[in-house]
Design a protein around this motif. Structure first.
Motif, PDB file in Angstrom:
ATOM      1  N   TYR A 120      -0.295   8.644  50.222  1.00  0.00           N
ATOM      2  CA  TYR A 120       0.627   8.213  49.059  1.00  0.00           C
ATOM      3  C   TYR A 120      -0.280   9.227  48.018  1.00  0.00           C
ATOM      4  N   ALA A 121      -1.882  10.252  48.462  1.00  0.00           N
ATOM      5  CA  ALA A 121      -1.865  11.027  47.511  1.00  0.00           C
ATOM      6  C   ALA A 121      -1.643  12.097  47.885  1.00  0.00           C
ATOM      7  N   THR A 122      -1.522  12.570  49.408  1.00  0.00           N
ATOM      8  CA  THR A 122      -0.431  13.335  50.281  1.00  0.00           C
ATOM      9  C   THR A 122       0.325  13.541  49.861  1.00  0.00           C
ATOM     10  N   GLU A 123       0.580  12.907  49.396  1.00  0.00           N
ATOM     11  CA  GLU A 123       2.696  13.378  49.445  1.00  0.00           C
ATOM     12  C   GLU A 123       2.351  13.825  47.629  1.00  0.00           C
ATOM     13  N   ALA A 124       1.764  12.927  47.734  1.00  0.00           N
ATOM     14  CA  ALA A 124       1.164  13.268  45.326  1.00  0.00           C
ATOM     15  C   ALA A 124       1.029  14.982  45.755  1.00  0.00           C
ATOM     16  N   SER A 125      -0.020  14.807  46.433  1.00  0.00           N
ATOM     17  CA  SER A 125      -0.430  16.765  46.599  1.00  0.00           C
ATOM     18  C   SER A 125       0.620  17.966  47.285  1.00  0.00           C
ATOM     19  N   ASP A 165      11.301  26.356  29.280  1.00  0.00           N
ATOM     20  CA  ASP A 165      11.339  25.735  30.942  1.00  0.00           C
ATOM     21  C   ASP A 165       9.833  26.159  31.630  1.00  0.00           C
ATOM     22  N   TYR A 166       8.763  26.531  31.188  1.00  0.00           N
ATOM     23  CA  TYR A 166       7.219  27.082  31.510  1.00  0.00           C
ATOM     24  C   TYR A 166       6.372  26.453  30.744  1.00  0.00           C
ATOM     25  N   GLY A 167       6.538  25.535  29.424  1.00  0.00           N
ATOM     26  CA  GLY A 167       6.036  24.668  28.036  1.00  0.00           C
ATOM     27  C   GLY A 167       5.884  22.989  30.152  1.00  0.00           C
ATOM     28  N   LEU A 168       6.890  23.022  29.941  1.00  0.00           N
ATOM     29  CA  LEU A 168       7.798  21.695  30.530  1.00  0.00           C
ATOM     30  C   LEU A 168       6.998  21.974  32.369  1.00  0.00           C
ATOM     31  N   GLY A 169       7.102  22.730  32.596  1.00  0.00           N
ATOM     32  CA  GLY A 169       6.289  23.199  34.587  1.00  0.00           C
ATOM     33  C   GLY A 169       5.117  22.932  34.335  1.00  0.00           C
ATOM     34  N   LEU A 170       4.369  23.456  32.593  1.00  0.00           N
ATOM     35  CA  LEU A 170       3.141  23.058  33.005  1.00  0.00           C
ATOM     36  C   LEU A 170       2.305  21.745  32.669  1.00  0.00           C
ATOM     37  N   ASP A 171       3.373  21.234  31.997  1.00  0.00           N
ATOM     38  CA  ASP A 171       3.287  19.706  31.673  1.00  0.00           C
ATOM     39  C   ASP A 171       2.808  19.376  33.007  1.00  0.00           C
ATOM     40  N   ALA A 172       4.413  19.130  33.554  1.00  0.00           N
ATOM     41  CA  ALA A 172       4.507  18.436  34.501  1.00  0.00           C
ATOM     42  C   ALA A 172       3.492  18.949  36.277  1.00  0.00           C
ATOM     43  N   ALA A 173       2.921  20.216  36.275  1.00  0.00           N
ATOM     44  CA  ALA A 173       1.633  20.109  36.753  1.00  0.00           C
ATOM     45  C   ALA A 173       0.685  19.374  36.416  1.00  0.00           C
ATOM     46  N   LEU A 174      -0.149  19.382  35.328  1.00  0.00           N
ATOM     47  CA  LEU A 174      -0.987  18.750  35.056  1.00  0.00           C
ATOM     48  C   LEU A 174      -0.928  17.208  35.283  1.00  0.00           C
ATOM     49  N   GLU A 175      -0.200  17.276  34.589  1.00  0.00           N
ATOM     50  CA  GLU A 175       1.143  15.326  34.919  1.00  0.00           C
ATOM     51  C   GLU A 175       0.480  15.132  36.460  1.00  0.00           C
ATOM     52  N   GLN A 176       1.249  15.917  37.588  1.00  0.00           N
ATOM     53  CA  GLN A 176       0.799  15.947  38.718  1.00  0.00           C
ATOM     54  C   GLN A 176      -0.279  15.455  39.035  1.00  0.00           C
ATOM     55  N   ALA A 177      -1.336  16.363  38.708  1.00  0.00           N
ATOM     56  CA  ALA A 177      -2.821  16.558  39.022  1.00  0.00           C
ATOM     57  C   ALA A 177      -3.209  15.406  38.644  1.00  0.00           C
ATOM     58  N   ASN A 178      -3.039  15.293  38.049  1.00  0.00           N
ATOM     59  CA  ASN A 178      -3.217  13.688  37.319  1.00  0.00           C
ATOM     60  C   ASN A 178      -3.178  12.373  38.607  1.00  0.00           C
ATOM     61  N   LEU A 179      -1.552  12.676  38.853  1.00  0.00           N
ATOM     62  CA  LEU A 179      -1.418  11.547  39.918  1.00  0.00           C
ATOM     63  C   LEU A 179      -2.213  11.421  40.949  1.00  0.00           C
ATOM     64  N   VAL A 180      -2.770  12.573  41.542  1.00  0.00           N
ATOM     65  CA  VAL A 180      -3.437  12.888  42.449  1.00  0.00           C
ATOM     66  C   VAL A 180      -4.690  12.597  42.579  1.00  0.00           C
ATOM     67  N   ALA A 181      -5.256  13.185  40.983  1.00  0.00           N
ATOM     68  CA  ALA A 181      -6.503  12.707  40.763  1.00  0.00           C
ATOM     69  C   ALA A 181      -6.872  11.334  41.370  1.00  0.00           C
ATOM     70  N   LYS A 182      -5.646  10.349  40.745  1.00  0.00           N
ATOM     71  CA  LYS A 182      -5.879   8.205  40.409  1.00  0.00           C
ATOM     72  C   LYS A 182      -5.655   8.311  41.564  1.00  0.00           C
ATOM     73  N   ALA A 183      -4.598   9.375  42.447  1.00  0.00           N
ATOM     74  CA  ALA A 183      -4.619   8.618  44.229  1.00  0.00           C
ATOM     75  C   ALA A 183      -5.642   8.267  44.710  1.00  0.00           C
ATOM     76  N   HIS A 184      -6.468   9.703  44.580  1.00  0.00           N
ATOM     77  CA  HIS A 184      -7.841   9.965  44.957  1.00  0.00           C
ATOM     78  C   HIS A 184      -8.617   8.704  44.795  1.00  0.00           C
ATOM     79  N   GLU A 185      -8.899   8.603  43.548  1.00  0.00           N
ATOM     80  CA  GLU A 185      -9.032   7.428  43.251  1.00  0.00           C
ATOM     81  C   GLU A 185      -9.379   5.903  43.807  1.00  0.00           C
ATOM     82  N   ASP A 186      -8.262   6.032  43.748  1.00  0.00           N
ATOM     83  CA  ASP A 186      -7.703   4.197  44.489  1.00  0.00           C
ATOM     84  C   ASP A 186      -8.225   4.622  45.677  1.00  0.00           C
ATOM     85  N   ALA A 187      -7.348   5.323  46.563  1.00  0.00           N
ATOM     86  CA  ALA A 187      -8.234   5.430  48.524  1.00  0.00           C
ATOM     87  C   ALA A 187      -9.958   5.078  48.360  1.00  0.00           C
TER      88      ALA A 187
END
Length: 455
Positions: A286-291, A331-353
């Motif tokens: 899951y962390a790999t897919e989020a990455s 659109d650019y601001g939305l893309g930055l928000d999405a990248a930051l949220e996805q990074a939080n998702l990856v970080a949470k997945a690594h913590e769970d692992a």
């Protein structure tokens, strides 16, 4: 072999030494001591120093800049997706692979919401344009009117947000790691500001992200992937063996007697170990897919160049975003928000692992006691614990009440003056550490001052 395989995989996949070095480098580069004093002006000064600087700790290049956000209240999570559609581990089991992360918020909705609760301080903007975003952040606090500049520099804000989060997402090209750093400033109703920090680093291209590229990254990556396959094979064999043993006991002794004979501590440990190993595999994939999703979102952002040559006016940056990525400014601001949220998702997945790996490692250690039963000499420790457990339980009952008493006394005496005793939970925790020989020398003088002759 199963234990050795688990140890190797945990060490090689998590690479904690690299994670520590990256997060430690960023923490040393940030003025954490200055930030804790003089809030919110210390925060404003810190954000002002970040304008025009694209790197943190020299080799970590920021993705766009620094994100500042108000958190509604103490109940709001530090990471609460607003732009991305939910994609948890359960969603991953239903849909293991996606073309790219799905957005549940449009640029128009983001523009309509405005920037009243969040701001991006883009390092690529010229100072005159970037200062507008900083002024928006400053407007979150209401300051009293002052007649002199000296008085204004020391005045305390009348009101402001209770919680503010500062986030930075950076990429280290030397290790090919992403680094996510968060600072959370909290001002409770007592007025005593507290700052917490969270830092995590994770690989941009973990194993199994792209097997075709993994084969080109040297023999070390190939051997690691072979070890992964061997671990999964051994896990499946262990699981099948445990299931076969369960049904064999049920068939031989019947359901009721078989259940009583089967439900032992050792079998429970085996089942917990199997489930934790399975959860670990799923969490890692899951962390790999989020990455993969984070990589897609970052690559979809326009390149801003290097620090010295890339600073542009707001109009020039809007034109660059439109020409390179066909993005509007929203659109650019939305893309930055999405990248930051996805990074939080990856970080949470690594913590769970890592959590699953820790529980699995604990179960693996306990399984050794099960294996020791085959050797009388090795089984001595287990038999001793079994025979002494009743007497030890009575000792723990007496010890528990005495320990609680000491904890309450410490809370009553030192709680008003020492933070480590200010709550009953903290007091019990600190008392336990002091009983084990830690912390006492650090606090004995303050304890004597706070408790007087009773200390």
């Amino acid at each position: 072999s199963y234990f050795s395989s688990c140890c190797i995989l945990v060490v090689e996949h998590f690479e904690q030494s690299t994670v520590f070095k990256l997060t430690e480098a960023v923490e040393r580069d940030l003025p954490l001591v200055d930030l804790e004093g003089g809030y919110p002006r210390s925060l404003w000064s810190f954000l002002d120093t970040r304008i025009g600087h694209s790197r943190v700790a020299r080799f970590n290049k920021l993705i766009a800049g620094v994100h500042v956000q108000q958190l509604a209240d103490s109940a709001q999570l530090v990471f609460e997706p607003q732009t991305l559609c939910p994609y948890t581990m359960f969603h991953f089991l239903e849909q293991p692979s996606r073309d790219r992360p799905e957005l549940c918020r449009t640029a128009a909705e983001r523009a309509a919401a405005g920037n009243s609760t969040q701001q991006w301080l883009l390092w690529a903007l010229e100072r005159d344009d970037a200062i507008h975003a900083l002024e928006e952040v400053r407007s979150w606090w209401e300051l009293p009117n002052t007649s002199t500049q000296l008085a204004a520099a020391s005045v305390v804000p009348i009101s402001g947000p209770g919680r503010v989060q500062v986030s930075m997402l950076a990429h280290n090209e030397n290790f090919n790691y992403y680094m996510l750093y968060r600072l959370i400033f909290t001002v409770p109703t007592t007025g005593a500001m507290s700052m917490t920090r969270q830092a995590i680093a994770f690989p941009a291209d973990p194993p199994w992200l792209d097997p075709s590229k993994d084969s080109e990254m040297g023999s070390g990556r190939i051997l690691l992937m072979i070890a992964d396959i061997a671990f999964i094979v051994m896990l499946c064999a262990l699981g099948l063996g445990t299931v076969y043993n369960f049904f064999h006991v049920m068939r031989r002794s019947g359901c009721w007697r078989g259940a009583k004979a089967y439900c032992t501590v050792w079998e429970v440990i085996d089942w917990v170990n199997i489930f934790m190993a399975a959860f670990l595999v799923v969490a890692y994939l899951y962390a790999t897919e989020a990455s993969r999703g984070l990589q897609q979102l970052v690559e979809g952002l326009p390149s801003l160049g290097e620090e010295e040559s890339a600073r542009r006016s707001r109009t020039e940056l809007e034109q660059l975003v439109l020409s390179e990525a066909n993005f509007t400014w929203s659109d650019y601001g939305l893309g930055l928000d999405a990248a930051l949220e996805q990074a939080n998702l990856v970080a949470k997945a690594h913590e769970d692992a890592r959590w699953y790996a820790s529980v699995m490692a604990c179960c693996l250690c306990l399984r050794f006691f099960k294996a020791f039963r085959a050797n009388p000499r090795l089984n001595v420790v287990t038999l001793t614990m079994q025979k002494a457990c009743l007497d030890f339980a009575h000792f723990l009952i007496v010890f528990f009440f005495l320990f609680i008493g000491f904890g309450i006394i410490a809370h009553a005496l030192f709680g008003p003056r020492i933070e480590q005793f200010s709550t009953i939970g903290e007091a019990l925790h600190t008392t336990f550490l002091m009983m084990m020989g830690f912390l006492f020398d650090d606090y004995k003088d303050r304890m004597r001052e706070a408790g007087g002759s009773l200390a």
